[in-house]
Design a protein around this motif. Sequence first.
Motif, PDB file in Angstrom:
ATOM      1  N   PHE A   1       0.834  -1.209   0.000  1.00 53.20           N
ATOM      2  CA  PHE A   1       0.000   0.000   0.000  1.00 53.20           C
ATOM      3  C   PHE A   1       0.867   1.256   0.000  1.00 53.20           C
ATOM      4  CE2 PHE A   1      -1.920   3.407   2.532  1.00 53.20           C
ATOM      5  CZ  PHE A   1      -3.158   3.579   1.937  1.00 53.20           C
ATOM      6  N   ASP A   2       1.826   1.309   0.911  1.00 50.37           N
ATOM      7  CA  ASP A   2       2.678   2.490   1.043  1.00 50.37           C
ATOM      8  C   ASP A   2       3.494   2.739  -0.218  1.00 50.37           C
ATOM      9  OD1 ASP A   2       1.925   3.047   3.786  1.00 50.37           O
ATOM     10  OD2 ASP A   2       3.092   1.269   4.303  1.00 50.37           O
ATOM     11  N   TYR A   3       4.043   1.673  -0.776  1.00 50.61           N
ATOM     12  CA  TYR A   3       4.867   1.817  -1.977  1.00 50.61           C
ATOM     13  C   TYR A   3       4.050   2.293  -3.171  1.00 50.61           C
ATOM     14  CZ  TYR A   3       8.233  -0.842   0.770  1.00 50.61           C
ATOM     15  OH  TYR A   3       9.081  -1.271   1.760  1.00 50.61           O
ATOM     16  N   VAL A   4       2.895   1.714  -3.374  1.00 53.90           N
ATOM     17  CA  VAL A   4       2.066   2.100  -4.516  1.00 53.90           C
ATOM     18  C   VAL A   4       1.563   3.532  -4.360  1.00 53.90           C
ATOM     19  CG1 VAL A   4      -0.074   1.630  -5.789  1.00 53.90           C
ATOM     20  CG2 VAL A   4       1.418  -0.256  -5.103  1.00 53.90           C
ATOM     21  N   CYS A   5       1.099   3.881  -3.170  1.00 53.20           N
ATOM     22  CA  CYS A   5       0.600   5.238  -2.946  1.00 53.20           C
ATOM     23  C   CYS A   5       1.703   6.271  -3.156  1.00 53.20           C
ATOM     24  CB  CYS A   5       0.010   5.379  -1.544  1.00 53.20           C
ATOM     25  SG  CYS A   5      -1.477   4.409  -1.290  1.00 53.20           S
ATOM     26  N   GLN A   6       2.875   5.993  -2.607  1.00 57.07           N
ATOM     27  CA  GLN A   6       3.994   6.930  -2.756  1.00 57.07           C
ATOM     28  C   GLN A   6       4.428   7.039  -4.215  1.00 57.07           C
ATOM     29  OE1 GLN A   6       7.592   5.932  -0.652  1.00 57.07           O
ATOM     30  NE2 GLN A   6       8.413   7.987  -0.887  1.00 57.07           N
ATOM     31  N   ALA A   7       4.529   5.914  -4.910  1.00 56.63           N
ATOM     32  CA  ALA A   7       4.958   5.930  -6.306  1.00 56.63           C
ATOM     33  C   ALA A   7       3.953   6.680  -7.182  1.00 56.63           C
ATOM     34  CB  ALA A   7       5.145   4.506  -6.820  1.00 56.63           C
ATOM     35  N   ALA A   8       2.682   6.447  -6.981  1.00 57.46           N
ATOM     36  CA  ALA A   8       1.662   7.123  -7.787  1.00 57.46           C
ATOM     37  C   ALA A   8       1.665   8.629  -7.515  1.00 57.46           C
ATOM     38  CB  ALA A   8       0.284   6.528  -7.506  1.00 57.46           C
ATOM     39  N   THR A   9       1.717   9.000  -6.256  1.00 59.02           N
ATOM     40  CA  THR A   9       1.708  10.416  -5.901  1.00 59.02           C
ATOM     41  C   THR A   9       2.937  11.127  -6.446  1.00 59.02           C
ATOM     42  OG1 THR A   9       0.449   9.920  -3.896  1.00 59.02           O
ATOM     43  CG2 THR A   9       1.589  12.043  -3.969  1.00 59.02           C
ATOM     44  N   TYR A  10       4.091  10.556  -6.209  1.00 59.40           N
ATOM     45  CA  TYR A  10       5.334  11.158  -6.690  1.00 59.40           C
ATOM     46  C   TYR A  10       5.366  11.177  -8.212  1.00 59.40           C
ATOM     47  CZ  TYR A  10      10.259  12.043  -7.512  1.00 59.40           C
ATOM     48  OH  TYR A  10      11.438  12.574  -7.954  1.00 59.40           O
ATOM     49  N   GLY A  11       4.993  10.078  -8.839  1.00 60.07           N
ATOM     50  CA  GLY A  11       5.022   9.998 -10.293  1.00 60.07           C
ATOM     51  C   GLY A  11       4.100  11.000 -10.951  1.00 60.07           C
ATOM     52  N   LEU A  12       2.885  11.122 -10.457  1.00 61.15           N
ATOM     53  CA  LEU A  12       1.937  12.077 -11.039  1.00 61.15           C
ATOM     54  C   LEU A  12       2.396  13.517 -10.804  1.00 61.15           C
ATOM     55  CD1 LEU A  12      -1.388  10.265 -10.158  1.00 61.15           C
ATOM     56  CD2 LEU A  12      -0.417  10.585 -12.457  1.00 61.15           C
ATOM     57  N   THR A  13       2.976  13.770  -9.642  1.00 62.21           N
ATOM     58  CA  THR A  13       3.517  15.103  -9.368  1.00 62.21           C
ATOM     59  C   THR A  13       4.635  15.436 -10.344  1.00 62.21           C
ATOM     60  OG1 THR A  13       2.952  14.918  -7.028  1.00 62.21           O
ATOM     61  CG2 THR A  13       4.626  16.555  -7.621  1.00 62.21           C
ATOM     62  N   GLN A  14       5.534  14.488 -10.570  1.00 63.43           N
ATOM     63  CA  GLN A  14       6.641  14.706 -11.501  1.00 63.43           C
ATOM     64  C   GLN A  14       6.131  14.966 -12.914  1.00 63.43           C
ATOM     65  OE1 GLN A  14       8.971  15.513  -9.166  1.00 63.43           O
ATOM     66  NE2 GLN A  14      10.239  14.940 -10.888  1.00 63.43           N
ATOM     67  N   VAL A  15       5.131  14.228 -13.348  1.00 59.91           N
ATOM     68  CA  VAL A  15       4.577  14.440 -14.684  1.00 59.91           C
ATOM     69  C   VAL A  15       4.018  15.855 -14.794  1.00 59.91           C
ATOM     70  CG1 VAL A  15       2.771  13.761 -16.318  1.00 59.91           C
ATOM     71  CG2 VAL A  15       4.105  12.008 -15.126  1.00 59.91           C
ATOM     72  N   ALA A  16       3.252  16.272 -13.809  1.00 58.28           N
ATOM     73  CA  ALA A  16       2.659  17.606 -13.849  1.00 58.28           C
ATOM     74  C   ALA A  16       3.731  18.693 -13.852  1.00 58.28           C
ATOM     75  CB  ALA A  16       1.705  17.791 -12.668  1.00 58.28           C
ATOM     76  N   VAL A  17       4.713  18.560 -12.991  1.00 58.68           N
ATOM     77  CA  VAL A  17       5.744  19.584 -12.870  1.00 58.68           C
ATOM     78  C   VAL A  17       6.645  19.624 -14.103  1.00 58.68           C
ATOM     79  CG1 VAL A  17       7.789  20.259 -11.534  1.00 58.68           C
ATOM     80  CG2 VAL A  17       5.691  19.603 -10.350  1.00 58.68           C
ATOM     81  N   THR A  18       7.031  18.476 -14.624  1.00 59.35           N
ATOM     82  CA  THR A  18       7.955  18.469 -15.762  1.00 59.35           C
ATOM     83  C   THR A  18       7.285  18.805 -17.087  1.00 59.35           C
ATOM     84  OG1 THR A  18       7.760  16.077 -16.094  1.00 59.35           O
ATOM     85  CG2 THR A  18       9.562  16.843 -14.684  1.00 59.35           C
ATOM     86  N   THR A  19       5.999  18.484 -17.237  1.00 58.45           N
ATOM     87  CA  THR A  19       5.314  18.772 -18.501  1.00 58.45           C
ATOM     88  C   THR A  19       4.529  20.072 -18.461  1.00 58.45           C
ATOM     89  OG1 THR A  19       3.268  17.601 -17.931  1.00 58.45           O
ATOM     90  CG2 THR A  19       5.057  16.301 -18.984  1.00 58.45           C
ATOM     91  N   GLY A  20       4.183  20.545 -17.277  1.00 51.77           N
ATOM     92  CA  GLY A  20       3.345  21.729 -17.154  1.00 51.77           C
ATOM     93  C   GLY A  20       1.871  21.452 -17.394  1.00 51.77           C
ATOM     94  N   VAL A  21       1.517  20.185 -17.517  1.00 50.09           N
ATOM     95  CA  VAL A  21       0.119  19.809 -17.743  1.00 50.09           C
ATOM     96  C   VAL A  21      -0.537  19.533 -16.388  1.00 50.09           C
ATOM     97  CG1 VAL A  21      -1.438  18.115 -18.777  1.00 50.09           C
ATOM     98  CG2 VAL A  21       0.596  18.875 -20.030  1.00 50.09           C
ATOM     99  N   PRO A  22      -1.592  20.265 -16.036  1.00 45.64           N
ATOM    100  CA  PRO A  22      -2.273  20.011 -14.773  1.00 45.64           C
ATOM    101  C   PRO A  22      -2.867  18.604 -14.723  1.00 45.64           C
ATOM    102  CG  PRO A  22      -2.866  22.174 -15.603  1.00 45.64           C
ATOM    103  CD  PRO A  22      -2.117  21.462 -16.708  1.00 45.64           C
ATOM    104  N   ILE A  23      -2.699  17.975 -13.582  1.00 47.55           N
ATOM    105  CA  ILE A  23      -3.255  16.644 -13.349  1.00 47.55           C
ATOM    106  C   ILE A  23      -4.177  16.707 -12.147  1.00 47.55           C
ATOM    107  CG2 ILE A  23      -2.769  14.242 -12.747  1.00 47.55           C
ATOM    108  CD1 ILE A  23      -0.122  14.503 -14.222  1.00 47.55           C
ATOM    109  N   GLY A  24      -5.430  16.343 -12.359  1.00 48.68           N
ATOM    110  CA  GLY A  24      -6.372  16.230 -11.255  1.00 48.68           C
ATOM    111  C   GLY A  24      -6.094  14.923 -10.536  1.00 48.68           C
ATOM    112  N   PHE A  25      -5.795  15.004  -9.259  1.00 46.11           N
ATOM    113  CA  PHE A  25      -5.409  13.830  -8.480  1.00 46.11           C
ATOM    114  C   PHE A  25      -6.646  13.198  -7.851  1.00 46.11           C
ATOM    115  CE2 PHE A  25      -3.667  11.613  -4.760  1.00 46.11           C
ATOM    116  CZ  PHE A  25      -2.618  10.919  -5.338  1.00 46.11           C
TER     117      PHE A  25
END
Length: 161
Positions: free
Chosen positions: A90-114
């Motif tokens: 649970f902890d690994y998946v939640c952390q990976a998804a949160t971090y990964g989606l944050t990185q995508v939003a920040v690096t691409t500039g595309v807003p992501i609704g979480f």
Amino acid sequence: MSRAGSPDIHVEGVADLRVAVVAAQWHDEIMKGLVEGALRALHDAKIEEPTVVRVPGTFELPVAARALAERGYQAIVALGVVVRGDTPHFDYVCQAATYGLTQVAVTTGVPIGFGVLTCDTVDQAHARAGLEGSREDKGYEAAMAAIATVKALRTVAEPWH
């Protein structure tokens, strides 16, 4: 599960947006509610043809979101649910998804609704999924957050060169 302090977001003037919803497949009933909520929000904003992409699980959301951002989508709604079990998975998946989606939003500039539910029980997820008897509609909220962020960014002037 309080909605205290939650903004009431309604967005107009974004019908031209190219929006994608990327959704995990685990917990079918919960995901059905999240996807329907997101699509209802986009419909309310007059976005008539969003793309919906289904991936196996929440862990796969960031790579799919990145691909969609690179293909020109202006907003992405990421939906998933992870329910705590007996292992640290649970902890690994939640952390990976949160971090990964944050990185995508920040690096691409595309807003992501979480719209990733991280719950201790299926009942908690159900209460947030926008289903009959749910107290919250996180799919709807995530879609509105993504498109509201695009609209907010449209008000910011381009940098001077």
